[in-house]
Design an enzyme around this catalytic site. Structure first.
Site, short mmCIF file in Angstrom:
data_model
loop_
_atom_site.label_atom_id
_atom_site.label_comp_id
_atom_site.label_asym_id
_atom_site.label_seq_id
_atom_site.Cartn_x
_atom_site.Cartn_y
_atom_site.Cartn_z
N GLU A 1 0.82 -1.22 0.03
CA GLU A 1 -0.03 -0.03 -0.12
C GLU A 1 0.77 1.39 -0.04
O GLU A 1 0.63 2.37 -0.58
CB GLU A 1 -0.87 -0.02 1.33
CG GLU A 1 -1.91 -1.10 0.89
CD GLU A 1 -2.69 -1.27 2.52
OE1 GLU A 1 -2.27 -1.69 3.60
OE2 GLU A 1 -4.03 -0.96 2.50
N GLU B 1 -3.57 -9.41 3.92
CA GLU B 1 -4.25 -9.04 5.12
C GLU B 1 -5.36 -10.24 5.30
O GLU B 1 -5.61 -10.29 6.60
CB GLU B 1 -4.94 -7.64 5.14
CG GLU B 1 -3.96 -6.55 5.08
CD GLU B 1 -3.23 -6.16 3.91
OE1 GLU B 1 -3.27 -6.88 2.99
OE2 GLU B 1 -2.90 -5.07 3.89
C1 3H9 Z 1 -1.24 -4.80 7.21
O1 3H9 Z 1 -0.26 -4.53 6.29
C2 3H9 Z 1 -2.34 -4.07 7.50
C3 3H9 Z 1 -2.36 -2.54 6.61
O2 3H9 Z 1 -3.19 -3.16 5.26
C4 3H9 Z 1 -3.44 -1.67 7.15
C5 3H9 Z 1 -2.90 -1.26 8.43
C6 3H9 Z 1 -3.73 -0.06 8.87
N1 3H9 Z 1 4.58 -7.54 11.70
O3 3H9 Z 1 8.31 -14.98 8.91
P1 3H9 Z 1 9.64 -14.70 9.36
C7 3H9 Z 1 8.18 -11.13 12.49
S1 3H9 Z 1 -1.19 -6.59 7.61
C8 3H9 Z 1 5.09 -7.76 12.89
O4 3H9 Z 1 10.16 -15.85 10.36
P2 3H9 Z 1 10.73 -15.01 6.81
C9 3H9 Z 1 7.73 -12.46 12.54
O5 3H9 Z 1 6.94 -12.75 13.59
C10 3H9 Z 1 0.47 -7.19 7.47
N2 3H9 Z 1 6.27 -8.97 12.72
O6 3H9 Z 1 10.83 -14.32 8.15
C11 3H9 Z 1 9.32 -13.04 12.95
O7 3H9 Z 1 9.42 -12.47 14.32
P3 3H9 Z 1 10.22 -13.47 15.25
C12 3H9 Z 1 0.41 -7.84 6.09
C13 3H9 Z 1 6.32 -9.44 11.86
O8 3H9 Z 1 11.99 -14.34 6.19
C14 3H9 Z 1 9.99 -12.08 12.22
O9 3H9 Z 1 9.20 -11.03 11.88
N3 3H9 Z 1 1.62 -8.36 6.00
C15 3H9 Z 1 5.76 -8.99 10.62
O10 3H9 Z 1 10.58 -16.27 6.72
C16 3H9 Z 1 10.54 -12.69 10.89
O11 3H9 Z 1 9.51 -13.21 10.11
C17 3H9 Z 1 2.12 -9.75 6.23
O12 3H9 Z 1 1.18 -10.62 6.30
C18 3H9 Z 1 4.78 -7.98 10.52
N4 3H9 Z 1 4.16 -7.40 9.60
O13 3H9 Z 1 9.57 -14.40 6.18
C19 3H9 Z 1 3.37 -10.18 6.11
N5 3H9 Z 1 6.12 -9.85 9.49
O14 3H9 Z 1 11.71 -13.39 14.95
C20 3H9 Z 1 3.84 -11.20 7.18
C21 3H9 Z 1 7.08 -10.64 10.14
O15 3H9 Z 1 9.93 -12.69 16.62
N6 3H9 Z 1 5.12 -11.66 6.97
N7 3H9 Z 1 7.13 -10.48 11.33
O16 3H9 Z 1 9.58 -14.78 15.28
C22 3H9 Z 1 5.63 -12.40 6.24
O17 3H9 Z 1 4.94 -12.84 5.41
C23 3H9 Z 1 7.00 -12.91 6.54
O18 3H9 Z 1 7.26 -12.52 7.73
C24 3H9 Z 1 8.04 -12.53 5.34
C25 3H9 Z 1 9.35 -12.81 5.80
C26 3H9 Z 1 7.67 -13.22 4.13
C27 3H9 Z 1 7.97 -11.00 5.63
#
Ligand code: 3H9
Length: 690
Positions: free
Chosen positions: A105, A125
């Site tokens: 976004e 999301e």
């Molecule tokens: C959104 O954006 C809403 C908006 O539209 C509106 C808002 C108003 N936040 O997965 P990993 C942490 S909704 C906080 O193991 P990888 C994860 O918990 C969001 N923490 O690494 C982990 O922590 P820990 C939409 C996050 O390399 C560490 O980072 N976005 C977030 O295998 C490493 O993560 C998503 O849904 C976050 N957004 O994969 C994306 N993301 O080390 C969600 C990660 O303490 N994230 N963490 O266990 C992913 O899909 C994967 O983390 C990503 C990296 C592909 C980025």
């Protein structure tokens, strides 16, 4: 956290630097607000490039903020992005690595977008039970084809930046460094005198959009996750309402869904799946042995599935069975699997061939063990048989080879002592069909070394599966709990419910498959064999006789065309013969059958899982409650939007769970409803499973 180098001939570089994934927490939002305001004011700045540090643009909003509505609304991300879009100077996003959710976004709020070829984008999301709340539902359909925007906002899947379906999203795809390419792009637009170009000012042609949206509604609604209807409504706004109104409604709808139980459950599942890999004793320094060659012993259904999973993940596989005919059948089945994959265009012929080349069949157990880095035995579920096989493997295998057992119930410690290397013995409990189901319970025996465990976990992650560490006990985490779940499902038949009523109630509640259909699929004879063993081991813990009566009639499930149901192919059809058998059995118990409503069916089956889950936790078989949830989500078709049995119990309130159990204690076979001491204690103190 910001890296703002001196002006690059009028270009201001703003970098989001918030490891590990550049999520857009409050500090980042503050930084963006400050830096863009200063870019606006500074006459020397002619254009801005926005990039992410560490090879990632941004993984979106900080999901941890979602439990606190105030935190989300403080410097609301949507407003920050609006400010960026309204800048009077052109802004170029340099999309590297990932731009997910709020990250995408943010890129959409920029005026131009340059991406690295390997970058991936998504609006995930919905997988967290929310909807894009920072303009995604309004800007993405203005950038790409409406149908694709629907697919992304409702499916959440990651798409490669170079994918043709993203036509319109990026102004340039670079093979090189996106940040450098974006700076060059910005320099060019400054030179050409090109100003901002805002997606919010674009119109969407209603014609194909309407039809695509209607089709999506028909496919996706009704949906148990409230965010689904909300996201479709916002996409409808994108067609029919002006941009500002659409944006305002999107924010309202985001606020409404973020606090729903479904959103909490999905976010719990997200974090639980990450937590599961944190295992005491395993650190990045724990030695992980290199595994390239795997020998799979036993060419039954399980052995075949494990072989396919390992081939798909790039391992060299030797499938072993001492019976040549069984081996031939299994190799034929694997071949036919790959042929079907090619026919269905899920795999290219070249890829299928490459996988076939990595597969060898053998009837010589010792020779196969000699060549393997890891041996996974999947032979008949019998302690003696498995001990013998492991002893043979141990004698033949190289000194570093790890011996894994796929047992689902047997004592891994008793198996380990059959070898001279108990430290290198570990359980790897796959779930059938092993090439599809994501769960593997990695069972840490008393002697299993940290290095063996770390290696097994690494292999599971290479198989693209979820490894959950379990301690040794009968059934480990999943099947130990399942036993209590099934016990209740069968007792419900004794008392008055019919198979389709039990399954129907649980399936409507969200289980992928009711317990009786599941047993028909798994094979009732397997449960029968276990129950026979249990009758000897635990005479004071009776079962309903119904599943045994079903088996005595040769109704082993789908494979025999009949079980708790009759089968037309894979379609389960309620069978009057079973209904009569069930009624007859109730009568033989002297029972007047009673109507049992769906709520009671669900409570009895699910709370049975919760109660045993509490004991599993208290006994240290699972490391944490959320690991139990991962087991049920990844291996047993538990609805993700309910978060897993332990999360669900927290949501209901443990006091209420225990109160229901106390009610059930007064009923049929009430002795099974003694609350586990941990559950009772948490309920008393108003606590939760952590
Ligand atoms: C959104 O954006 C809403 C908006 O539209 C509106 C808002 C108003 N936040 O997965 P990993 C942490 S909704 C906080 O193991 P990888 C994860 O918990 C969001 N923490 O690494 C982990 O922590 P820990 C939409 C996050 O390399 C560490 O980072 N976005 C977030 O295998 C490493 O993560 C998503 O849904 C976050 N957004 O994969 C994306 N993301 O080390 C969600 C990660 O303490 N994230 N963490 O266990 C992913 O899909 C994967 O983390 C990503 C990296 C592909 C980025």
């Amino acid at each position: 956290m910001t890296e703002v180098p001196p002006n690059l001939s009028g270009i201001k570089l703003i970098v989001i630097d918030n490891p590990p994934v550049n999520s857009l927490g409050l500090e980042v939002r503050r930084m963006l607000t400050r830096e863009f305001a200063s870019a606006e004011e500074d006459p020397a700045v002619k254009a801005v490039v926005l990039a992410g540090a560490g090879g990632k643009f941004s993984a979106g909003a900080d999901i941890r903020e979602f439990t606190d509505a105030k935190a989300v609304s403080q410097l609301y991300l949507g407003e920050v992005i609006d400010k960026i879009e309204s800048l009077s100077k052109p802004v170029v996003a340099a999309v590297d690595g990932v731009a997910l959710g709020g990250g995408l976004e943010l890129a959409l709020g920029c005026h131009f977008r340059v991406a690295g070829r390997t970058a991936r984008v998504a609006l995930p999301e919905i997988t967290l039970g929310v909807l894009p709340g920072a303009g995604g539902t309004q800007r993405l359909p203005r950038a790409i084809e409406f149908a694709m925007a629907i697919e992304m906002a409702t499916g959440g899947q990651m798409i490669g930046a170079g994918d043709k379906r993203l036509q319109g999203l990026f102004d340039e795809i670079t093979e090189g460094d996106p940040r450098r390419a974006a700076i060059l792009f910005a320099a060019k637009i400054i030179a050409d005198g090109i100003g901002p170009r805002r997606l919010s000012e674009k119109a969407i042609p209603a014609e194909p959009a309407e039809a695509a949206l209607q089709a999506a509604r028909e496919r996706l609604l009704p949906n148990p996750v409230p965010a689904m209807a909300a996201v479709l409504e916002c996409l409808d706004d994108a067609i029919h309402r002006d941009f500002r109104t659409g944006l305002a409604n999107e924010r309202t709808r985001f606020g409404q869904v973020v606090g729903t139980p479904e959103a909490r459950a999905l976010q719990h599942a997200f974090f639980a799946e990450r937590e599961v890999s944190k295992v005491p004793g395993i650190t990045p320094e724990t030695p992980v042995l290199p595994v390239e060659a795997i020998a799979v012993i036993g060419a039954g259904t399980m052995g075949r599935g494990i072989s396919i999973a390992a081939l798909d993940a790039g391992f060299a596989v030797t499938l072993v069975d001492v019976e040549a005919a069984a081996l031939e059948r299994a190799l034929g089945a694997i071949e036919s699997h790959y042929r079907t994959m090619v026919e269905r265009k899920r795999l290219s012929e070249a890829d299928a061939d490459e996988r076939r080349k990595r597969l060898t069949g053998s009837v010589d157990l010792s020779a196969a063990a000699r060549e393997a880095d890891l041996v996974i035995e999947a032979v008949f579920e019998d302690l003696k048989v498995k001990q013998e096989v492991l002893a043979k493997l141990d004698a033949a295998a190289g000194p570093n080879t790890i011996l894994a057992t796929n047992t689902s119930t047997l004592d891994v410690d008793a198996l380990a002592v059959a070898t001279s290397r108990p430290g290198q013995v570990v359980g790897m409990h796959f779930f059938s069909p092993a090439n599809i189901m994501r769960l593997v319970e990695v069972v840490r025996g008393r002697a299993t070394s940290d290095s063996t465990l770390a290696t097994a976990l690494k292999v599971v992650s290479r198989l693209r599966k979820v490894g959950v560490v379990a301690g040794v006990c009968d059934g480990f985490i999943g099947n130990r709990m399942l036993e209590e779940y099934l016990r209740q499902a069968y007792f419900l038949l004794d008392e008055g419910a019919l198979p389709h009523e039990v399954d129907g109630a649980l399936e409507r509640w969200g289980m992928a498959m009711g317990p009786l259909r599941m047993m028909d699929l798994a094979g009732n004879d397997i449960g029968w064999a276990i129950r026979k063993r249990r009758k000897v081991e635990q005479p004071d813990r009776p079962y309903s006789a119904i599943p045994d009566l079903i088996c005595e009639r040769g109704r082993f499930g789908q494979k025999t065309g009949a079980g708790f149901y009759r089968y037309d192919g894979r379609k389960a059809i309620p069978d009057p013969e079973v209904d009569a058998l069930v009624a007859e059995h109730s009568a033989s118990l002297g029972f007047k059958r009673r109507e049992i409503d769906a709520e009671e069916i669900v409570q009895r089956c699910i709370y049975a899982l919760v109660n045993e889950g509490a004991s599993v936790l208290a006994d240290g078989i699972a490391l944490r409650a959320s690991d139990i949830d991962v087991v049920y989500l990844a291996g047993y078709g538990f609805p993700r939007y309910r978060g897993g049995p332990m999360h669900y119990a927290n949501e209901v309130g443990l006091g209420r769970v225990v109160a229901a159990m106390q009610r059930f204690q007064q009923g049929y076979q009430g002795k099974f409803w003694e609350p586990s001491p941990l559950l009772a204690e948490l309920a008393r103190s108003g606590g939760r499973f952590k």
